[in-house]
Design a protein around this motif. Structure first.
Motif, short mmCIF file in Angstrom:
data_model
loop_
_atom_site.label_atom_id
_atom_site.label_comp_id
_atom_site.label_asym_id
_atom_site.label_seq_id
_atom_site.Cartn_x
_atom_site.Cartn_y
_atom_site.Cartn_z
N TYR A 22 46.65 -30.74 -64.67
CA TYR A 22 45.82 -30.03 -63.70
C TYR A 22 44.34 -30.12 -64.05
CZ TYR A 22 49.50 -28.00 -60.81
OH TYR A 22 50.53 -27.83 -59.93
N ASP A 23 44.02 -30.11 -65.35
CA ASP A 23 42.63 -30.29 -65.78
C ASP A 23 42.11 -31.65 -65.35
OD1 ASP A 23 42.63 -27.78 -66.97
OD2 ASP A 23 42.89 -28.56 -69.01
N GLU B 44 59.86 -25.40 -72.97
CA GLU B 44 59.10 -24.91 -71.82
C GLU B 44 57.62 -24.85 -72.12
OE1 GLU B 44 60.66 -21.32 -70.14
OE2 GLU B 44 62.66 -22.19 -69.92
N SER B 45 57.27 -24.41 -73.31
CA SER B 45 55.87 -24.35 -73.71
C SER B 45 55.25 -25.74 -73.71
CB SER B 45 55.75 -23.71 -75.09
OG SER B 45 54.43 -23.74 -75.53
N TYR B 46 56.02 -26.72 -74.16
CA TYR B 46 55.52 -28.08 -74.24
C TYR B 46 55.21 -28.65 -72.85
CZ TYR B 46 55.14 -32.91 -75.87
OH TYR B 46 54.70 -34.16 -76.14
N TRP B 47 56.15 -28.52 -71.92
CA TRP B 47 55.86 -29.10 -70.60
C TRP B 47 54.82 -28.31 -69.84
CZ3 TRP B 47 56.78 -26.61 -66.03
CH2 TRP B 47 57.86 -25.73 -65.92
N ILE B 48 54.73 -27.01 -70.06
CA ILE B 48 53.69 -26.21 -69.42
C ILE B 48 52.31 -26.64 -69.93
CG2 ILE B 48 52.70 -23.90 -69.28
CD1 ILE B 48 55.65 -22.88 -69.09
N ASP B 49 52.21 -26.91 -71.23
CA ASP B 49 50.95 -27.42 -71.79
C ASP B 49 50.58 -28.77 -71.17
OD1 ASP B 49 50.72 -25.19 -73.42
OD2 ASP B 49 51.43 -26.23 -75.23
N GLY C 169 57.01 -33.34 -61.82
CA GLY C 169 58.47 -33.34 -61.95
C GLY C 169 58.95 -34.29 -63.01
N TRP C 170 58.31 -35.46 -63.11
CA TRP C 170 58.69 -36.44 -64.13
C TRP C 170 58.47 -35.88 -65.53
CZ3 TRP C 170 56.10 -39.05 -68.00
CH2 TRP C 170 56.78 -40.11 -68.57
N ILE C 171 57.33 -35.22 -65.74
CA ILE C 171 57.04 -34.63 -67.05
C ILE C 171 58.12 -33.62 -67.42
CG2 ILE C 171 55.49 -33.04 -68.26
CD1 ILE C 171 53.16 -34.52 -66.89
N GLN C 172 58.45 -32.74 -66.50
CA GLN C 172 59.46 -31.72 -66.78
C GLN C 172 60.80 -32.37 -67.11
OE1 GLN C 172 59.89 -28.80 -63.73
NE2 GLN C 172 61.34 -27.58 -64.90
N GLN C 173 61.19 -33.36 -66.35
CA GLN C 173 62.47 -34.03 -66.57
C GLN C 173 62.50 -34.72 -67.94
OE1 GLN C 173 63.28 -37.04 -63.64
NE2 GLN C 173 65.26 -37.56 -64.52
N VAL C 174 61.43 -35.41 -68.28
CA VAL C 174 61.39 -36.13 -69.56
C VAL C 174 61.40 -35.17 -70.74
CG1 VAL C 174 59.95 -37.62 -71.00
CG2 VAL C 174 60.30 -38.20 -68.61
N ARG D 26 59.52 -36.94 -76.45
CA ARG D 26 58.18 -36.42 -76.71
C ARG D 26 57.17 -37.26 -75.96
NH1 ARG D 26 57.73 -31.56 -78.89
NH2 ARG D 26 55.90 -32.13 -80.07
N LEU D 27 56.18 -36.61 -75.37
CA LEU D 27 55.13 -37.30 -74.64
C LEU D 27 53.80 -37.08 -75.33
CD1 LEU D 27 56.05 -36.14 -71.03
CD2 LEU D 27 56.60 -38.32 -72.11
N LYS D 28 52.89 -38.01 -75.11
CA LYS D 28 51.54 -37.86 -75.65
C LYS D 28 50.59 -37.56 -74.53
CE LYS D 28 52.10 -40.93 -79.52
NZ LYS D 28 51.60 -42.05 -80.25
#
Length: 58
Positions: free
Chosen positions: A19-20, A8-13, A45-50, A56-58
């Motif tokens: 948003y920035d 959760e911390s990862y996708w919130i970041d 939504g895509w970020i949360q799903q992945v 891992r995303l960059k």
């Protein structure tokens, strides 16, 4: 093993970063790894799903 809190911390970041970017460019779109362009809200939504699928995303 990654905990749910870490996930959760990862996708919130990632959302925060997105948003920035949106503050800089209101017409922000996301380009997915398959070269598909998607709207900002769809990207969230895509970020949360992945992230929840364990990638891992960059």
């Amino acid at each position: 093993m990654v905990t749910n809190a870490e996930i959760e911390s990862y996708w919130i970041d990632l959302w925060s970063d997105l948003y920035d970017f949106k503050e800089i460019d209101q017409k922000l779109i996301c380009l997915l790894p398959n070269d598909e362009s998607i709207a900002f809200d769809d990207c969230l939504g895509w970020i949360q799903q992945v992230v929840y699928s364990g990638k891992r995303l960059k």
